[in-house]
Design a protein around this motif. Structure first.
Motif, PDB file in Angstrom:
ATOM      1  N   LEU A   1       2.016 -61.103  99.900  1.00  0.00           N
ATOM      2  CA  LEU A   1       3.133 -61.527  99.141  1.00  0.00           C
ATOM      3  C   LEU A   1       4.521 -61.544  99.767  1.00  0.00           C
ATOM      4  CD1 LEU A   1       2.308 -58.549  96.423  1.00  0.00           C
ATOM      5  CD2 LEU A   1       1.831 -60.901  96.363  1.00  0.00           C
ATOM      6  N   THR A   2       4.964 -61.055 100.770  1.00  0.00           N
ATOM      7  CA  THR A   2       5.948 -61.610 101.501  1.00  0.00           C
ATOM      8  C   THR A   2       6.072 -63.068 102.237  1.00  0.00           C
ATOM      9  OG1 THR A   2       6.441 -59.133 102.167  1.00  0.00           O
ATOM     10  CG2 THR A   2       7.608 -60.772 103.694  1.00  0.00           C
ATOM     11  N   ALA A   3       4.878 -63.277 102.684  1.00  0.00           N
ATOM     12  CA  ALA A   3       4.516 -64.787 103.031  1.00  0.00           C
ATOM     13  C   ALA A   3       4.526 -65.660 102.149  1.00  0.00           C
ATOM     14  CB  ALA A   3       3.228 -64.639 103.980  1.00  0.00           C
ATOM     15  N   GLU A   4       4.132 -65.311 101.024  1.00  0.00           N
ATOM     16  CA  GLU A   4       4.103 -66.277  99.834  1.00  0.00           C
ATOM     17  C   GLU A   4       5.527 -66.584  99.264  1.00  0.00           C
ATOM     18  OE1 GLU A   4       2.039 -68.179  98.480  1.00  0.00           O
ATOM     19  OE2 GLU A   4       0.260 -67.720  99.962  1.00  0.00           O
ATOM     20  N   ALA A   5       6.211 -65.275  99.211  1.00  0.00           N
ATOM     21  CA  ALA A   5       7.776 -65.378  98.800  1.00  0.00           C
ATOM     22  C   ALA A   5       8.498 -66.449  99.757  1.00  0.00           C
ATOM     23  CB  ALA A   5       8.376 -63.933  98.540  1.00  0.00           C
ATOM     24  N   ALA A   6       8.259 -66.072 101.005  1.00  0.00           N
ATOM     25  CA  ALA A   6       8.976 -67.138 101.912  1.00  0.00           C
ATOM     26  C   ALA A   6       8.325 -68.510 101.909  1.00  0.00           C
ATOM     27  CB  ALA A   6       8.548 -66.576 103.272  1.00  0.00           C
ATOM     28  N   ARG A   7       7.289 -68.982 101.409  1.00  0.00           N
ATOM     29  CA  ARG A   7       6.826 -70.006 101.348  1.00  0.00           C
ATOM     30  C   ARG A   7       7.324 -70.918  99.983  1.00  0.00           C
ATOM     31  NH1 ARG A   7       3.136 -72.336  97.713  1.00  0.00           N
ATOM     32  NH2 ARG A   7       2.760 -70.360  97.166  1.00  0.00           N
ATOM     33  N   ILE A   8       7.520 -69.980  99.036  1.00  0.00           N
ATOM     34  CA  ILE A   8       8.022 -70.623  97.732  1.00  0.00           C
ATOM     35  C   ILE A   8       9.445 -70.760  98.050  1.00  0.00           C
ATOM     36  CG2 ILE A   8       8.674 -70.104  95.284  1.00  0.00           C
ATOM     37  CD1 ILE A   8       5.857 -68.201  95.469  1.00  0.00           C
ATOM     38  N   GLY A   9      10.051 -70.064  98.756  1.00  0.00           N
ATOM     39  CA  GLY A   9      11.570 -70.100  99.167  1.00  0.00           C
ATOM     40  C   GLY A   9      12.476 -69.439  97.998  1.00  0.00           C
ATOM     41  N   TYR A  10      13.279 -68.821  98.741  1.00  0.00           N
ATOM     42  CA  TYR A  10      14.219 -67.606  97.845  1.00  0.00           C
ATOM     43  C   TYR A  10      15.339 -68.665  97.102  1.00  0.00           C
ATOM     44  CZ  TYR A  10      11.966 -63.782 100.136  1.00  0.00           C
ATOM     45  OH  TYR A  10      11.347 -62.781 100.533  1.00  0.00           O
ATOM     46  N   PRO A  11      15.663 -67.976  96.083  1.00  0.00           N
ATOM     47  CA  PRO A  11      15.396 -66.896  95.441  1.00  0.00           C
ATOM     48  C   PRO A  11      13.940 -66.905  94.487  1.00  0.00           C
ATOM     49  CG  PRO A  11      16.963 -67.915  93.860  1.00  0.00           C
ATOM     50  CD  PRO A  11      16.747 -68.832  95.200  1.00  0.00           C
ATOM     51  N   VAL A  12      13.369 -65.912  94.334  1.00  0.00           N
ATOM     52  CA  VAL A  12      12.011 -65.624  93.768  1.00  0.00           C
ATOM     53  C   VAL A  12      12.000 -64.694  92.544  1.00  0.00           C
ATOM     54  CG1 VAL A  12      10.806 -66.528  95.897  1.00  0.00           C
ATOM     55  CG2 VAL A  12      11.240 -63.906  95.223  1.00  0.00           C
ATOM     56  N   LEU A  13      11.046 -64.842  91.677  1.00  0.00           N
ATOM     57  CA  LEU A  13      10.984 -63.850  90.615  1.00  0.00           C
ATOM     58  C   LEU A  13       9.584 -63.081  90.697  1.00  0.00           C
ATOM     59  CD1 LEU A  13      12.893 -63.100  88.275  1.00  0.00           C
ATOM     60  CD2 LEU A  13      11.408 -64.537  86.843  1.00  0.00           C
ATOM     61  N   ILE A  14       9.541 -61.883  90.805  1.00  0.00           N
ATOM     62  CA  ILE A  14       8.511 -61.205  91.038  1.00  0.00           C
ATOM     63  C   ILE A  14       8.015 -60.605  89.566  1.00  0.00           C
ATOM     64  CG2 ILE A  14       7.322 -58.971  91.936  1.00  0.00           C
ATOM     65  CD1 ILE A  14       9.429 -59.129  94.293  1.00  0.00           C
ATOM     66  N   LYS A  15       6.735 -60.771  89.215  1.00  0.00           N
ATOM     67  CA  LYS A  15       6.517 -60.534  87.716  1.00  0.00           C
ATOM     68  C   LYS A  15       5.361 -59.659  87.591  1.00  0.00           C
ATOM     69  CE  LYS A  15       7.135 -63.964  84.570  1.00  0.00           C
ATOM     70  NZ  LYS A  15       7.181 -65.207  84.083  1.00  0.00           N
ATOM     71  N   ALA A  16       5.383 -58.459  87.005  1.00  0.00           N
ATOM     72  CA  ALA A  16       4.039 -57.869  86.744  1.00  0.00           C
ATOM     73  C   ALA A  16       3.197 -58.842  86.138  1.00  0.00           C
ATOM     74  CB  ALA A  16       4.164 -56.510  85.671  1.00  0.00           C
ATOM     75  N   VAL A  17       1.883 -58.762  86.505  1.00  0.00           N
ATOM     76  CA  VAL A  17       0.901 -59.800  85.647  1.00  0.00           C
ATOM     77  C   VAL A  17       0.619 -59.205  84.263  1.00  0.00           C
ATOM     78  CG1 VAL A  17      -0.121 -60.342  87.826  1.00  0.00           C
ATOM     79  CG2 VAL A  17      -1.200 -58.413  86.540  1.00  0.00           C
TER      80      VAL A  17
END
Length: 676
Positions: A144-160
């Motif tokens: 999840l940390t790697a995916e957030a970096a790939r997407i680029g900050y800022p990111v939104l974390i959402k409970a599925v």
């Protein structure tokens, strides 16, 4: 058509469903927890069943108890409202297995759209554009940390499995990702029993556009146009409207067509909402609007759609659940005028929007039957004067809805409505709502989900308005100097307080008076000159000069020159309270001495701002912390509240542990300043 319906919910949505049921001749059955024994929805039902203690997991979320209540009362159908069990596919299946009518979509549709990650994959297959992000099965911190970096900050974390802003966290920096993830996972587990998350790119100027859809068992699917729900705070909607400002015909067709495709992709039946996020940096454009999620239930904001289409969505739910086709074809559904809804929350905007709980000693909402000021407004509420706002449930206490020919008039009317709200001693956000609706950016339609945060200084002004200071002076002067009885609706009397006024004589001028008052705990000083045998005063405050007269009934007259402003005066719990533009102000002579409160004390102690449960202690005794770093996390009223370090320092003590239930004002931890 079934003859009876049990509403597996509480509060305003239960009351709202009962209204349609009564109109259609359907017997209405309520369930309630011990905390709701005296609630409005219990009394409005034809029959009510106690199903358990106050915590939702032991009452409203207990499917077996709800089904037992349905069997005991002979209910033929179950309407789940929104929240609680409304999007629980297992519950839907249990309802039908028990031989009852489920007033909602098929369990398969709930499952398909209930998990945000699976729903996004399904929408991609259906040709519906989706927000860029990650919705994979690997939930490890590393991935999840790697995916957030790939997407680029800022990111939104959402409970599925999330909804209503729960389990949703914005993260702006990589170093904050782990904490944001942990919080989202806790809220997801606590609220939905599922800690899994997805990650999306955070749109920097997002608008929240949603489309009301409806399907039936005959293969029909329609939309009832769009709503704009962009005014949000902590991902909780505050003001909604229909249609969306700035929506042209081509963009509307693109987004509503996509919504109907999404509904058809899961063979949807009943009421549902397809939610989209739009990049509003260059207005609303069809190629800059993406699918976010589907809510497989009725929405809190459904009244604005009802207002512009003339449709009773609950009646449609009843008819479709009974096997009837949708009452109207797409081309016959109108779009008339403009509607707006404001959510009245029991919360304190001046104190970080912390929820407020307690007894509604004074609770008066505007409406056509209000004796002093008539207004055309729909009020959906599940509470009344004398009722309780509980720590166990959502802090929304009412919805205020208006309809007008155009957006400007709708905003003006709703602002006027919010200004008439009177709530005390429970705090409410009516004054904040009024200022939102009157803000120049909102009036111009320049809105996005960051509006409230960007304009907070204007929306939550510090201090007390001069007109309120002047009104308090006049009311207190009447109390002190005339010692006459003021009657409230219940026959109580305003007590006579000790005077704290200084009279003086100016050379070549009239007698003048200076008074020290305390308004909402803030000391103020006012000078005034009497006119017309002391019945009227010229009053000087920090923001100008006012002219005011004595109290008449429950009104205090104060204004500038010929512009009078009627400010209401009531006695609540032996305290005189002024209500002005949706805000409550308790006043009296200045008292001296330190008071107690919750939040952060000057000595660095962190106190519980309300009763709740400790869900995390990110910092331990002896840890070095920086200002703003979370020390203890409290869960109350279905949301997490982080108590943070008030300054750089060292945690000297953490007096609570995970799982502890704490009372309002309990010292949870102490932080010692770094220089001590």
């Amino acid at each position: 058509m079934f003859k009876s319906v049990l509403v597996a919910n509480r509060g305003e949505i239960a009351c709202r469903v009962f209204r349609t049921a009564r109109r259609m001749g359907i017997r209405a059955i309520a369930v309630y927890s011990e905390a709701d024994a005296g609630a409005l929805h219990v009394r409005e039902a034809d029959e009510a069943v106690l199903i358990g203690p106050a915590p939702a997991r032991e009452s409203y979320l207990d499917a077996a108890k709800v089904l037992a209540a349905a069997k005991a009362t002979g209910a033929e159908a179950i309407h789940p409202g929104y929240g609680f069990l409304s999007e629980n596919a297992d519950f839907a299946e249990a309802v039908t297995a028990a031989g009852l009518v489920w007033i909602g979509p098929p369990p398969a549709a709930i499952r398909a759209m209930g998990l945000k990650d699976a729903a996004k994959k399904l929408m991609i297959e259906a040709g519906v554009p989706v927000t860029p992000g990650y919705q994979g099965e690997d939930q490890s911190l590393e991935t999840l940390t790697a995916e957030a970096a790939r997407i680029g900050y800022p990111v939104l974390i959402k409970a599925v499995a999330g909804g209503g802003g729960k389990g949703m966290k914005r993260v702006d920096r990589a170093e904050d990702f782990a904490d944001g993830l942990a919080s989202a996972q806790r809220e997801g587990q606590s609220s939905f029993g599922d800690p899994r998350v997805l990650i999306e790119s955070y749109i920097t100027r997002p608008r929240h556009i949603e489309v009301q859809v409806f399907g039936d068992s005959h293969g029909n699917a329609v939309h009832l146009y769009e709503r704009d729900c962009s005014l949000q705070r902590r991902h909780q909607k505050v003001i909604e409207e229909a249609p969306a400002p700035g929506m042209d015909a081509a963009t509307r067709k693109a987004v509503t067509d996509a919504a109907v495709r999404a509904a058809r992709a899961v063979n949807y039946e009943g009421a549902g909402t397809i939610e989209f996020i739009a990049d509003a940096s260059d207005g609303l454009k069809a190629d800059r609007i993406w699918f976010m999620e589907m809510n497989t239930r009725l929405q809190v904001e459904h009244p604005v759609t009802e207002a512009v289409t003339g449709v009773d969505l609950v009646e449609w739910q009843f008819r479709v659940a009974a096997g009837e086709p949708i009452p109207l074809k797409q081309e016959d559904i109108p779009l008339n005028g403009w509607a707006m809804e404001a959510r009245l929350y029991a919360e304190d905007p001046a104190n970080g929007f912390l929820p407020s709980i307690g007894k509604l000693e004074h609770f008066d909402l505007p409406g056509p039957d209000r004796n002093h000021r008539s207004v055309d407004v729909r009020v959906d509420t599940g509470v009344e004067q004398g009722g309780e706002v509980s720590q166990f449930y959502d802090p929304m206490i009412a919805k205020l809805i208006v309809h007008a020919d155009n957006r400007e008039e709708a905003a003006r009317r709703l602002a006027d409505v919010c200004g008439q709200v009177e709530v005390w001693p429970v705090k409410a956000n009516a004054g904040f709502l009024k200022r939102c609706l009157e803000h120049s950016r909102f009036v111009a339609g320049d809105v996005d989900t960051g509006f409230i945060a960007a304009e907070e200084d204007e929306l939550i002004p510090a201090g007390v308005p001069g007109v309120v200071v002047a009104a308090a002076f006049i009311a207190q002067t009447d109390i002190d100097d005339y010692y006459r009885t003021k009657m409230h609706g219940d026959g109580q009397e305003i007590w006579r307080s000790s005077s704290d006024a200084l009279y003086g004589l100016r050379l070549n001028g009239p007698r003048w008076l200076e008074r020290r008052l305390q308004i909402n705990g803030l000391p103020v000083m006012l000078s005034a000159r009497p006119q017309e045998h002391n019945q009227w005063w010229t009053l000087d405050t920090d923001d100008g000069r006012w002219i005011g007269g004595g109290t008449s009934g429950v009104f205090v007259t104060v204004g500038r020159e010929d512009e009078d402003a009627l400010t209401e005066l009531h006695l609540v719990m032996d305290q005189p309270v002024l209500f002005h533009e949706g805000q409550a102000y308790v006043f009296g002579p200045v008292t001296y001495g330190a008071g107690s409160g919750s939040g952060v004390a000057s000595d660095g102690s962190l106190r519980a701002p309300m009763p709740g449960k400790i869900v995390a202690t990110p910092a331990k005794a002896g840890d070095a912390v920086t200002k703003g770093q979370p020390v203890v996390v409290l869960e109350a009223m279905k949301m997490e509240h982080a108590l943070v370090a008030p300054f750089d320092g060292v945690v000297g003590e953490v007096g609570v542990g995970v799982g502890d239930q704490v009372a309002d004002g309990t010292v949870l931890a102490v932080v010692t300043a770094a220089d001590k």
